[in-house]
Design a protein around this motif. Structure first.
Motif, PDB file in Angstrom:
ATOM      1  N   VAL A   1      18.634  16.353  32.040  1.00 60.62           N
ATOM      2  CA  VAL A   1      19.701  17.301  32.316  1.00 60.62           C
ATOM      3  C   VAL A   1      20.089  17.953  30.994  1.00 60.62           C
ATOM      4  O   VAL A   1      20.347  17.275  30.010  1.00 60.62           O
ATOM      5  N   LEU A   2      20.098  19.291  30.986  1.00 55.72           N
ATOM      6  CA  LEU A   2      20.500  20.060  29.814  1.00 55.72           C
ATOM      7  C   LEU A   2      21.919  20.571  30.007  1.00 55.72           C
ATOM      8  O   LEU A   2      22.262  21.060  31.085  1.00 55.72           O
TER       9      LEU A   2
ATOM     10  N   THR B   1      18.817   8.896  33.042  1.00 54.28           N
ATOM     11  CA  THR B   1      18.709  10.312  32.774  1.00 54.28           C
ATOM     12  C   THR B   1      18.880  10.568  31.280  1.00 54.28           C
ATOM     13  O   THR B   1      19.672   9.913  30.622  1.00 54.28           O
ATOM     14  N   PHE B   2      18.121  11.532  30.769  1.00 47.76           N
ATOM     15  CA  PHE B   2      18.363  12.063  29.429  1.00 47.76           C
ATOM     16  C   PHE B   2      19.372  13.200  29.598  1.00 47.76           C
ATOM     17  O   PHE B   2      19.131  14.126  30.369  1.00 47.76           O
ATOM     18  N   LEU B   3      20.487  13.119  28.911  1.00 50.03           N
ATOM     19  CA  LEU B   3      21.447  14.214  28.884  1.00 50.03           C
ATOM     20  C   LEU B   3      21.353  14.849  27.506  1.00 50.03           C
ATOM     21  O   LEU B   3      21.646  14.213  26.490  1.00 50.03           O
ATOM     22  N   ILE B   4      20.880  16.076  27.488  1.00 49.30           N
ATOM     23  CA  ILE B   4      20.671  16.794  26.240  1.00 49.30           C
ATOM     24  C   ILE B   4      21.780  17.837  26.121  1.00 49.30           C
ATOM     25  O   ILE B   4      21.917  18.690  27.014  1.00 49.30           O
ATOM     26  N   GLY B   5      22.565  17.742  25.079  1.00 50.14           N
ATOM     27  CA  GLY B   5      23.697  18.651  24.944  1.00 50.14           C
ATOM     28  C   GLY B   5      24.043  18.940  23.504  1.00 50.14           C
ATOM     29  O   GLY B   5      23.312  18.581  22.571  1.00 50.14           O
TER      30      GLY B   5
ATOM     31  N   CYS C   1      21.323   5.654  30.720  1.00 52.48           N
ATOM     32  CA  CYS C   1      21.241   7.030  30.249  1.00 52.48           C
ATOM     33  C   CYS C   1      21.055   7.076  28.750  1.00 52.48           C
ATOM     34  O   CYS C   1      21.460   6.171  28.034  1.00 52.48           O
ATOM     35  N   VAL C   2      20.454   8.169  28.317  1.00 56.09           N
ATOM     36  CA  VAL C   2      20.274   8.423  26.896  1.00 56.09           C
ATOM     37  C   VAL C   2      20.897   9.783  26.611  1.00 56.09           C
ATOM     38  O   VAL C   2      20.584  10.768  27.273  1.00 56.09           O
TER      39      VAL C   2
END
Length: 122
Positions: free
Chosen positions: A85-86, A113-117, A3-4
């Motif tokens: 995923v935002l 998955t890219f988790l953008i938060g 994940c990133v």
């Protein structure tokens, strides 16, 4: 694999970047003739309505062929590498979105998955 995590200092800046990258709220992601969203549609669960929480924040991996990548938006190029995923702004939607994040990571042949938060958002 893996994940990133991509963190922003505020939700406003996060959504502004997602829009500039050609993400789901961008005018570049809309069909100008009909005004309807034709971008990578989030996977909808059959038992849920389109307004369900994770539908607006979870975008499964969408492979792009190399010859199509040249004209792709930054969002499309990110989504070609991993699922996205935002982080939702409301706590009520967070549990479902995190479950989708875990599901994308645990899927067979998952590339992560890219988790953008938002840093200190939740």
């Amino acid at each position: 694999p893996g994940c990133v995590l991509i963190f922003f200092p505020s939700y406003g800046l996060m959504w502004q970047c997602v829009e500039k990258w050609g993400g789901p709220i961008s005018s570049r992601s809309r069909n100008t003739n009909s005004g309807k969203d034709n971008f990578f549609q989030a996977r909808q669960k059959k038992a849920q309505s389109p307004a369900a929480g994770s539908a607006r924040y979870c975008f499964p991996h969408a492979a792009v062929k190399m010859n199509q990548a040249a004209g792709a938006t930054p969002w499309q190029r990110l989504n070609a590498v991993k699922s996205i995923v935002l982080e939702p702004k409301t706590t009520a939607e967070l549990k479902e979105v995190i479950a989708e994040f875990d599901k994308y990571n645990d899927a067979p042949k998952s590339k992560g998955t890219f988790l953008i938060g938002v840093c200190r958002g939740k």
